[in-house]
Design an enzyme around this catalytic site. Sequence first.
Site, mmCIF file in Angstrom:
data_model
loop_
_atom_site.group_PDB
_atom_site.id
_atom_site.type_symbol
_atom_site.label_atom_id
_atom_site.label_comp_id
_atom_site.label_asym_id
_atom_site.label_seq_id
_atom_site.Cartn_x
_atom_site.Cartn_y
_atom_site.Cartn_z
ATOM 1 N N GLU A 116 -10.856 -0.472 -8.375
ATOM 2 C CA GLU A 116 -10.449 0.006 -7.051
ATOM 3 C C GLU A 116 -11.633 -0.103 -6.100
ATOM 4 O OE1 GLU A 116 -9.302 1.712 -3.592
ATOM 5 O OE2 GLU A 116 -8.025 0.862 -5.156
ATOM 6 N N ARG A 139 3.067 10.680 0.008
ATOM 7 C CA ARG A 139 2.442 9.554 -0.695
ATOM 8 C C ARG A 139 1.228 10.004 -1.508
ATOM 9 N NH1 ARG A 139 2.423 3.959 -0.491
ATOM 10 N NH2 ARG A 139 4.108 4.020 1.036
ATOM 11 N N TYR A 167 12.238 13.241 7.258
ATOM 12 C CA TYR A 167 12.679 13.872 6.009
ATOM 13 C C TYR A 167 11.591 14.817 5.496
ATOM 14 C CZ TYR A 167 10.072 9.851 4.013
ATOM 15 O OH TYR A 167 9.129 8.886 3.709
ATOM 16 N N ASP A 171 3.135 -4.969 -3.396
ATOM 17 C CA ASP A 171 2.945 -5.626 -2.105
ATOM 18 C C ASP A 171 2.150 -6.914 -2.200
ATOM 19 O OD1 ASP A 171 4.410 -3.761 -0.757
ATOM 20 O OD2 ASP A 171 2.695 -2.660 0.054
#
Length: 400
Positions: A32, A106, A215, A299
């Site tokens: 990462e 998220r 939401y 993605d």
Amino acid sequence: MKKQVLIAGGGIGGLAAGIGAARAGWDVRLFERAGHFSEVGAGVQLGPNVVRRLQAWGLQKELQSVVAVPEALQVRSAVSGQALACMPLGNTAVERYGAAYATVHRADLHSLLQTGLSAYADVHLNLAQTIEHYREAEGVVTVRTQANKLIEGDALVCADGVHSRLRQQMLGDGPARPTGHLAYRAMVRQAELPLRLRATDVTAWLGPRLHVIQYPVRRGELQNLVVIVEGPAPQDMERWDHAANAQGLEAALAGTCSALQDLVRSVPKTGWRLWPLADRPPLRSPAEMAQGLVALLGDASHPMLPYLAQGAGMAIEDAAELQRALSMHDLDVTLRLRRYALNRWQRNARVQARAQRNGRIFHATGPVRWGRDSALKLLGARIMDLPWLYRGDGSSASSL
């Protein structure tokens, strides 16, 4: 001896890929670029197809502790405020698809996956390290990190996002395309909002060349707001003054109903963040997901517009299929990755295409908008429900 998979990217796709590979019995080395794991504050919708896969990974309890479970998906006109259609979720989704339709922050989903990955012993997390390049030779893939360190593995999974460098080495198809759509995102505490502005369901407000989604997340304590409008992105997003977002947003919503404008104004002016949206054409073959010892995931493989709420979901589905493929120990690794791609590319392509189509429908103008609204009023949940998507290709697990 265990085989070793190298994973580029520590976002939702990379962590999910790590879980899938670890469950398949592989050593995992995840790289990462950031010095610590973090996710920006935005919401994610998890359809039953995604919730079932998280349950299958043993993450049911952790999921229950952070999600909200809306009772319905409502569609309203952004211009008049009129209700156009409603599809029941809650127990109806559980009964129909074997799992709930959930909404989550998220950062909470990211943390949940990180916790799930840390449960496996043969996982090595390498922070502040970016994979810059790879090469294959004699059944081994070797990567070079930003620090010029060489590391060997039996497979490489590229989950390094929409602007993946490793995809460019594999496919050489250029950058993701700008869509001309901008997403304004905000997160607000529901307790600080008037009762009439709080969200318990998923609500989509559809207007000419724009739409708004609201939401609840984090057990209903927070409300996620996303406003997507058509327009050019600022030239230099890195220096863009995010505090100016509210002014541009209010101008874009000038023709909408007072209820929607009140909702947007309830967010502090400095609370909006702006993202230009990019995507790629739908996948055309399995070779766009895997070649040799290298696979693309999430993605990096199939970026899509958020108009089907399945970007994170398709990455998690990819990871579940990667687990099945890597578990085929009687096959060579190249054949396992080929099987992964064969089993995923058409579904991902269908979701990409449907998301693009939804964008045109959501933002319709003139007679097309009137026809859309009439169809929603007449057919409602019959055209909103998506059995092909929510049933997926996995078995049901216990519900939320």
